[in-house]
Motif scaffolding. Structure first.
Motif, PDB file in Angstrom:
ATOM      1  N   MET A 198      61.331  24.579  40.738  1.00 35.05           N
ATOM      2  CA  MET A 198      60.315  24.707  41.752  1.00 35.05           C
ATOM      3  C   MET A 198      61.012  24.737  43.110  1.00 35.05           C
ATOM      4  O   MET A 198      61.965  24.023  43.350  1.00 35.05           O
ATOM      5  CB  MET A 198      59.341  23.531  41.677  1.00 35.05           C
ATOM      6  N   LYS A 199      60.471  25.588  43.984  1.00 37.94           N
ATOM      7  CA  LYS A 199      61.041  25.717  45.314  1.00 37.94           C
ATOM      8  C   LYS A 199      59.897  25.729  46.319  1.00 37.94           C
ATOM      9  O   LYS A 199      58.910  26.432  46.136  1.00 37.94           O
ATOM     10  CB  LYS A 199      61.824  27.030  45.381  1.00 37.94           C
ATOM     11  N   MET A 200      60.019  24.912  47.361  1.00 40.47           N
ATOM     12  CA  MET A 200      59.001  24.866  48.406  1.00 40.47           C
ATOM     13  C   MET A 200      59.658  25.187  49.738  1.00 40.47           C
ATOM     14  O   MET A 200      60.664  24.584  50.100  1.00 40.47           O
ATOM     15  CB  MET A 200      58.346  23.490  48.470  1.00 40.47           C
ATOM     16  N   THR A 201      59.074  26.139  50.451  1.00 37.21           N
ATOM     17  CA  THR A 201      59.587  26.540  51.751  1.00 37.21           C
ATOM     18  C   THR A 201      58.495  26.340  52.794  1.00 37.21           C
ATOM     19  O   THR A 201      57.391  26.853  52.633  1.00 37.21           O
ATOM     20  CB  THR A 201      59.995  28.028  51.731  1.00 37.21           C
ATOM     21  N   VAL A 202      58.801  25.587  53.844  1.00 36.88           N
ATOM     22  CA  VAL A 202      57.865  25.409  54.957  1.00 36.88           C
ATOM     23  C   VAL A 202      58.324  26.349  56.063  1.00 36.88           C
ATOM     24  O   VAL A 202      59.493  26.336  56.459  1.00 36.88           O
ATOM     25  CB  VAL A 202      57.854  23.943  55.445  1.00 36.88           C
ATOM     26  N   TYR A 203      57.397  27.197  56.546  1.00 40.18           N
ATOM     27  CA  TYR A 203      57.766  28.197  57.540  1.00 40.18           C
ATOM     28  C   TYR A 203      56.638  28.394  58.545  1.00 40.18           C
ATOM     29  O   TYR A 203      55.501  27.987  58.317  1.00 40.18           O
ATOM     30  CB  TYR A 203      58.109  29.529  56.860  1.00 40.18           C
ATOM     31  N   PHE A 204      56.979  29.014  59.662  1.00 40.08           N
ATOM     32  CA  PHE A 204      56.003  29.346  60.702  1.00 40.08           C
ATOM     33  C   PHE A 204      55.740  30.835  60.612  1.00 40.08           C
ATOM     34  O   PHE A 204      56.652  31.647  60.763  1.00 40.08           O
ATOM     35  CB  PHE A 204      56.561  28.979  62.080  1.00 40.08           C
ATOM     36  N   ASP A 205      54.491  31.230  60.355  1.00 41.59           N
ATOM     37  CA  ASP A 205      54.190  32.650  60.147  1.00 41.59           C
ATOM     38  C   ASP A 205      53.773  33.379  61.419  1.00 41.59           C
ATOM     39  O   ASP A 205      53.308  34.507  61.361  1.00 41.59           O
ATOM     40  CB  ASP A 205      53.119  32.817  59.055  1.00 41.59           C
ATOM     41  N   GLY A 206      53.951  32.760  62.551  1.00 43.32           N
ATOM     42  CA  GLY A 206      53.588  33.387  63.808  1.00 43.32           C
ATOM     43  C   GLY A 206      52.339  32.765  64.403  1.00 43.32           C
ATOM     44  O   GLY A 206      52.141  32.774  65.606  1.00 43.32           O
ATOM     45  N   THR A 207      51.491  32.224  63.554  1.00 40.82           N
ATOM     46  CA  THR A 207      50.262  31.575  63.999  1.00 40.82           C
ATOM     47  C   THR A 207      50.190  30.132  63.533  1.00 40.82           C
ATOM     48  O   THR A 207      49.902  29.239  64.312  1.00 40.82           O
ATOM     49  CB  THR A 207      49.028  32.329  63.460  1.00 40.82           C
ATOM     50  N   PHE A 208      50.434  29.932  62.245  1.00 40.81           N
ATOM     51  CA  PHE A 208      50.316  28.606  61.638  1.00 40.81           C
ATOM     52  C   PHE A 208      51.579  28.248  60.864  1.00 40.81           C
ATOM     53  O   PHE A 208      52.353  29.119  60.488  1.00 40.81           O
ATOM     54  CB  PHE A 208      49.133  28.560  60.659  1.00 40.81           C
ATOM     55  N   TRP A 209      51.731  26.962  60.588  1.00 42.41           N
ATOM     56  CA  TRP A 209      52.785  26.492  59.709  1.00 42.41           C
ATOM     57  C   TRP A 209      52.223  26.485  58.292  1.00 42.41           C
ATOM     58  O   TRP A 209      51.087  26.079  58.065  1.00 42.41           O
ATOM     59  CB  TRP A 209      53.238  25.084  60.098  1.00 42.41           C
ATOM     60  N   ALA A 210      53.022  26.948  57.345  1.00 40.94           N
ATOM     61  CA  ALA A 210      52.562  27.043  55.961  1.00 40.94           C
ATOM     62  C   ALA A 210      53.691  26.657  55.018  1.00 40.94           C
ATOM     63  O   ALA A 210      54.861  26.630  55.393  1.00 40.94           O
ATOM     64  CB  ALA A 210      52.088  28.458  55.661  1.00 40.94           C
ATOM     65  N   ALA A 211      53.312  26.348  53.791  1.00 44.32           N
ATOM     66  CA  ALA A 211      54.279  26.038  52.738  1.00 44.32           C
ATOM     67  C   ALA A 211      54.104  27.065  51.628  1.00 44.32           C
ATOM     68  O   ALA A 211      52.987  27.338  51.190  1.00 44.32           O
ATOM     69  CB  ALA A 211      54.055  24.637  52.195  1.00 44.32           C
ATOM     70  N   LEU A 212      55.199  27.636  51.193  1.00 41.34           N
ATOM     71  CA  LEU A 212      55.206  28.560  50.063  1.00 41.34           C
ATOM     72  C   LEU A 212      55.859  27.828  48.903  1.00 41.34           C
ATOM     73  O   LEU A 212      57.014  27.420  48.996  1.00 41.34           O
ATOM     74  CB  LEU A 212      55.993  29.831  50.405  1.00 41.34           C
ATOM     75  N   VAL A 213      55.115  27.637  47.831  1.00 36.57           N
ATOM     76  CA  VAL A 213      55.620  26.936  46.656  1.00 36.57           C
ATOM     77  C   VAL A 213      55.770  27.961  45.542  1.00 36.57           C
ATOM     78  O   VAL A 213      54.810  28.644  45.183  1.00 36.57           O
ATOM     79  CB  VAL A 213      54.660  25.806  46.215  1.00 36.57           C
TER      80      VAL A 213
END
Length: 142
Positions: free
Chosen positions: A1-16
């Motif tokens: 499992m891999k989780m990435t927290v990133y800023f998409d230009g508007t909001f912060w999100a996590a991709l799991v």
């Protein structure tokens, strides 16, 4: 499992992203403003397991919407190093994860439609029963 927290230009999100028995799966969770460490930990400890179980259940019900898992090929070590460096320069989201999230969104959409249809039918039946009871009451003359 891999989780990435990133800023998409508007909001912060996590991709799991994770590999399960059913194949590659991914889900996206939007935090909104920049999450603190305790918010990320709370998401991992409380919400992540529930979301993953829901995803697994939906995939079990509709297995044909998920993309097929790719077979890993043998790669020359120099080429692998070049690909790793190239991947570091790319944006965070991968096409594979986007496809998996799109498929999961379709599953959620189908489930929501099914639930709303059942709720509408139940409400319609309830209204019919009320109308019948009112009709019977009028016949009694009270």
């Amino acid at each position: 499992m891999k989780m990435t927290v990133y800023f998409d230009g508007t909001f912060w999100a996590a991709l799991v992203e994770w590999q399960s028995k059913k194949g590659y799966q991914a889900l996206n969770h939007v935090f909104g403003k920049e999450p603190k460490t305790e918010a990320i930990n709370r998401f991992i400890t409380k919400d992540l397991a529930r979301l993953m179980e829901r995803q697994e259940r939906l995939v079990q019900e509709e297995p044909n919407l998920m993309p097929e898992p790719l077979e890993p090929k043998k790669v020359n070590p120099k080429r692998a190093l070049r690909e790793i460096n190239k991947a570091k320069r790319k944006p965070v989201l991968s096409t594979k994860s986007q496809l998996a999230m799109q498929a999961s969104q379709e599953l959620v959409k189908k489930e929501r439609k099914k639930q709303s249809k059942e709720a509408k039918l139940a409400e319609k039946e309830h209204q019919f029963q009320l109308k019948q009871a009112k009709r019977r009451q009028k016949k009694k003359g009270h």
